[in-house]
Design a protein around this motif. Sequence first.
Motif, PDB file in Angstrom:
ATOM      1  N   ASP A 253       0.878  -1.171   0.000  1.00  0.00           N
ATOM      2  CA  ASP A 253       0.000   0.000   0.000  1.00  0.00           C
ATOM      3  C   ASP A 253       0.917   1.222   0.000  1.00  0.00           C
ATOM      4  OD1 ASP A 253      -1.778   2.039   0.878  1.00  0.00           O
ATOM      5  OD2 ASP A 253      -1.767   1.282   2.944  1.00  0.00           O
ATOM      6  N   VAL A 254       1.076   1.855  -1.173  1.00  0.00           N
ATOM      7  CA  VAL A 254       2.088   2.892  -1.342  1.00  0.00           C
ATOM      8  C   VAL A 254       1.433   4.269  -1.410  1.00  0.00           C
ATOM      9  CG1 VAL A 254       3.983   3.730  -2.771  1.00  0.00           C
ATOM     10  CG2 VAL A 254       3.603   1.262  -2.534  1.00  0.00           C
ATOM     11  N   HIS A 255       1.773   5.105  -0.446  1.00  0.00           N
ATOM     12  CA  HIS A 255       1.178   6.433  -0.278  1.00  0.00           C
ATOM     13  C   HIS A 255       2.177   7.474  -0.776  1.00  0.00           C
ATOM     14  CE1 HIS A 255      -0.330   9.593   2.898  1.00  0.00           C
ATOM     15  NE2 HIS A 255      -0.600   9.959   1.654  1.00  0.00           N
ATOM     16  N   LEU A 256       1.870   8.099  -1.916  1.00  0.00           N
ATOM     17  CA  LEU A 256       2.771   9.059  -2.534  1.00  0.00           C
ATOM     18  C   LEU A 256       2.487  10.476  -2.030  1.00  0.00           C
ATOM     19  CD1 LEU A 256       2.843   7.825  -6.252  1.00  0.00           C
ATOM     20  CD2 LEU A 256       4.345   7.173  -4.349  1.00  0.00           C
ATOM     21  N   MET A 257       3.312  10.941  -1.125  1.00  0.00           N
ATOM     22  CA  MET A 257       3.236  12.328  -0.659  1.00  0.00           C
ATOM     23  C   MET A 257       4.304  13.122  -1.402  1.00  0.00           C
ATOM     24  SD  MET A 257       2.548  11.679   3.391  1.00  0.00           S
ATOM     25  CE  MET A 257       3.236  10.019   3.408  1.00  0.00           C
ATOM     26  N   ILE A 258       4.076  13.258  -2.721  1.00  0.00           N
ATOM     27  CA  ILE A 258       5.056  13.881  -3.604  1.00  0.00           C
ATOM     28  C   ILE A 258       4.348  14.797  -4.598  1.00  0.00           C
ATOM     29  CG2 ILE A 258       6.625  11.913  -3.386  1.00  0.00           C
ATOM     30  CD1 ILE A 258       5.789  10.989  -6.146  1.00  0.00           C
ATOM     31  N   ASP A 259       5.075  15.805  -5.070  1.00  0.00           N
ATOM     32  CA  ASP A 259       4.543  16.676  -6.113  1.00  0.00           C
ATOM     33  C   ASP A 259       4.511  15.943  -7.449  1.00  0.00           C
ATOM     34  OD1 ASP A 259       3.995  19.035  -4.708  1.00  0.00           O
ATOM     35  OD2 ASP A 259       6.087  19.679  -4.792  1.00  0.00           O
ATOM     36  N   ARG A 260       3.469  16.176  -8.224  1.00  0.00           N
ATOM     37  CA  ARG A 260       3.324  15.634  -9.572  1.00  0.00           C
ATOM     38  C   ARG A 260       3.616  14.131  -9.617  1.00  0.00           C
ATOM     39  NH1 ARG A 260       7.322  18.860 -12.865  1.00  0.00           N
ATOM     40  NH2 ARG A 260       6.488  17.640 -14.598  1.00  0.00           N
ATOM     41  N   PRO A 261       2.849  13.348  -8.870  1.00  0.00           N
ATOM     42  CA  PRO A 261       3.103  11.908  -8.803  1.00  0.00           C
ATOM     43  C   PRO A 261       2.953  11.196 -10.141  1.00  0.00           C
ATOM     44  CG  PRO A 261       0.938  12.425  -7.911  1.00  0.00           C
ATOM     45  CD  PRO A 261       1.643  13.740  -8.114  1.00  0.00           C
ATOM     46  N   GLU A 262       2.239  11.824 -11.081  1.00  0.00           N
ATOM     47  CA  GLU A 262       2.040  11.197 -12.391  1.00  0.00           C
ATOM     48  C   GLU A 262       3.362  10.893 -13.098  1.00  0.00           C
ATOM     49  OE1 GLU A 262       1.618  15.714 -12.832  1.00  0.00           O
ATOM     50  OE2 GLU A 262       0.841  14.168 -11.460  1.00  0.00           O
ATOM     51  N   ARG A 263       4.445  11.538 -12.686  1.00  0.00           N
ATOM     52  CA  ARG A 263       5.752  11.299 -13.310  1.00  0.00           C
ATOM     53  C   ARG A 263       6.335   9.931 -12.961  1.00  0.00           C
ATOM     54  NH1 ARG A 263       9.186  16.052 -10.935  1.00  0.00           N
ATOM     55  NH2 ARG A 263       7.841  15.596  -9.132  1.00  0.00           N
ATOM     56  N   TYR A 264       5.851   9.313 -11.882  1.00  0.00           N
ATOM     57  CA  TYR A 264       6.508   8.122 -11.349  1.00  0.00           C
ATOM     58  C   TYR A 264       5.609   6.894 -11.252  1.00  0.00           C
ATOM     59  CZ  TYR A 264       9.787  11.758  -9.957  1.00  0.00           C
ATOM     60  OH  TYR A 264      10.648  12.829  -9.962  1.00  0.00           O
ATOM     61  N   LEU A 265       4.426   6.945 -11.819  1.00  0.00           N
ATOM     62  CA  LEU A 265       3.479   5.837 -11.666  1.00  0.00           C
ATOM     63  C   LEU A 265       4.052   4.532 -12.204  1.00  0.00           C
ATOM     64  CD1 LEU A 265       0.156   7.628 -12.702  1.00  0.00           C
ATOM     65  CD2 LEU A 265       1.259   7.547 -10.448  1.00  0.00           C
ATOM     66  N   ALA A 266       4.617   4.563 -13.396  1.00  0.00           N
ATOM     67  CA  ALA A 266       5.174   3.340 -13.990  1.00  0.00           C
ATOM     68  C   ALA A 266       6.358   2.824 -13.174  1.00  0.00           C
ATOM     69  CB  ALA A 266       5.587   3.597 -15.435  1.00  0.00           C
ATOM     70  N   ASP A 267       7.138   3.735 -12.597  1.00  0.00           N
ATOM     71  CA  ASP A 267       8.279   3.324 -11.774  1.00  0.00           C
ATOM     72  C   ASP A 267       7.820   2.550 -10.543  1.00  0.00           C
ATOM     73  OD1 ASP A 267      10.062   4.576 -13.489  1.00  0.00           O
ATOM     74  OD2 ASP A 267      10.057   6.447 -12.355  1.00  0.00           O
ATOM     75  N   PHE A 268       6.745   3.025  -9.905  1.00  0.00           N
ATOM     76  CA  PHE A 268       6.255   2.329  -8.717  1.00  0.00           C
ATOM     77  C   PHE A 268       5.562   1.015  -9.073  1.00  0.00           C
ATOM     78  CE2 PHE A 268       7.035   6.435  -6.699  1.00  0.00           C
ATOM     79  CZ  PHE A 268       7.626   6.010  -5.520  1.00  0.00           C
ATOM     80  N   LYS A 269       4.962   0.959 -10.242  1.00  0.00           N
ATOM     81  CA  LYS A 269       4.423  -0.313 -10.722  1.00  0.00           C
ATOM     82  C   LYS A 269       5.560  -1.313 -10.890  1.00  0.00           C
ATOM     83  CE  LYS A 269       1.989  -3.523 -12.765  1.00  0.00           C
ATOM     84  NZ  LYS A 269       1.083  -4.412 -11.977  1.00  0.00           N
TER      85      LYS A 269
ATOM     86  N   ALA B 177       8.330  -1.297  -9.412  1.00  0.00           N
ATOM     87  CA  ALA B 177       8.912  -1.585  -8.096  1.00  0.00           C
ATOM     88  C   ALA B 177       8.113  -2.618  -7.321  1.00  0.00           C
ATOM     89  CB  ALA B 177       9.027  -0.305  -7.289  1.00  0.00           C
ATOM     90  N   GLY B 178       6.844  -2.811  -7.698  1.00  0.00           N
ATOM     91  CA  GLY B 178       6.041  -3.829  -7.030  1.00  0.00           C
ATOM     92  C   GLY B 178       4.890  -3.315  -6.204  1.00  0.00           C
ATOM     93  N   ALA B 179       4.496  -2.058  -6.393  1.00  0.00           N
ATOM     94  CA  ALA B 179       3.351  -1.521  -5.652  1.00  0.00           C
ATOM     95  C   ALA B 179       2.069  -2.221  -6.078  1.00  0.00           C
ATOM     96  CB  ALA B 179       3.221  -0.022  -5.893  1.00  0.00           C
ATOM     97  N   ASP B 180       1.225  -2.545  -5.109  1.00  0.00           N
ATOM     98  CA  ASP B 180      -0.096  -3.114  -5.398  1.00  0.00           C
ATOM     99  C   ASP B 180      -1.156  -2.030  -5.477  1.00  0.00           C
ATOM    100  OD1 ASP B 180       0.463  -6.052  -5.314  1.00  0.00           O
ATOM    101  OD2 ASP B 180       1.141  -5.537  -3.292  1.00  0.00           O
ATOM    102  N   MET B 181      -0.972  -0.977  -4.698  1.00  0.00           N
ATOM    103  CA  MET B 181      -1.874   0.170  -4.703  1.00  0.00           C
ATOM    104  C   MET B 181      -1.052   1.442  -4.627  1.00  0.00           C
ATOM    105  SD  MET B 181      -4.889   1.267  -1.990  1.00  0.00           S
ATOM    106  CE  MET B 181      -6.181   0.281  -2.732  1.00  0.00           C
ATOM    107  N   LEU B 182      -1.443   2.443  -5.425  1.00  0.00           N
ATOM    108  CA  LEU B 182      -0.829   3.766  -5.336  1.00  0.00           C
ATOM    109  C   LEU B 182      -1.891   4.761  -4.899  1.00  0.00           C
ATOM    110  CD1 LEU B 182       1.535   4.364  -8.409  1.00  0.00           C
ATOM    111  CD2 LEU B 182       2.158   3.821  -6.051  1.00  0.00           C
ATOM    112  N   VAL B 183      -1.566   5.510  -3.861  1.00  0.00           N
ATOM    113  CA  VAL B 183      -2.457   6.545  -3.354  1.00  0.00           C
ATOM    114  C   VAL B 183      -1.803   7.898  -3.609  1.00  0.00           C
ATOM    115  CG1 VAL B 183      -3.649   7.446  -1.325  1.00  0.00           C
ATOM    116  CG2 VAL B 183      -3.323   4.978  -1.573  1.00  0.00           C
TER     117      VAL B 183
END
Length: 218
Positions: A62-78, A80-86
Motif C-alpha cells: 500500500d504505497v502512499h505518494l506524498m510527492i509533487d506531480r506523482p504522475e511522473r513516477y506511476l510506472a516506476d512504482f508499478k 517496483a512492485g506496488a499493489d496500490m498507489l495513493v
Amino acid sequence: MILSPSLLSADCGTLAETLGTLQSAGVKWVHWDVMDGHFVPNITFGQHVIKGLRPASGLFFDVHLMIDRPERYLADFKAAGADMLVVHVESTVHLQRTLAEIRRLGMKAGAALNPATPLSSLDYVMDDVDMVLVMSVNPGFGGQKFLPVTLRKVAELRAKLDAAGRTDCLIQVDGGVNLENTGALVEAGADVLVSGSAFFGHPPFDERLAAFMAAAAR
C-alpha cells in the motif's frame, strides 16, 4: 478492518526482516510513506527501496505518494512492485487522469485528502478510486496527534460513497491511529487503518495486531 502498519516507524536497518516478521504475525498489508521533501517537509523511501524489498515479502504493498506531480513516477512504482498507489488530490493538476493511469497500469488507485481538504474534491472522480485516504494529521512526520474532526469526515465520506453506489470503495485513515480511537474510526466507516508508532512500538507484532483487531470489534 484491515491494519496496514506504516514502515515509517519501523527500523530501516532491518526492513527485510521486519516484512517477514509482519507476514508471519498475520499482517496482510504494509504501508509505504513516500515523501519528497517538497509536497511534505520530509524525505523517506523511494521506488528503489520498494523494488529492492519486494522479493522479500508477499504482503500487499500500500504505497502512499506524498510527492509533487506523482504522475511522473506511476510506472516506476508499478515496476517496483506496488499493489496500490495513493496520490494526494492536492498534488496533481489532472487528478482523474492520474487515477485512471494507475488503474491502467494494473494497480489499485487511491486518492488522499489532507485534513483541511473538503470531500467535495472527490465529486468528479468517484468512479476512479478504489480507496480514499483520509489524513488524520497533516502529513510529513510520524508520531503526530490524531485530529478528532477526522471521525466526522470519515462518517460523511462513508455516506457520500454509499449514496454514489460506491459501497465497494475502501476508506483508509492515516495519522495518530491507536487502540483508543480504532473502534470509533471503524464505527464511523473506516475499512483500513494505518498505524506507525502505536504498532511498531509495541512488539510482538502478532499480539499487537490482535489488540487492534479486538479494538475494532469493540
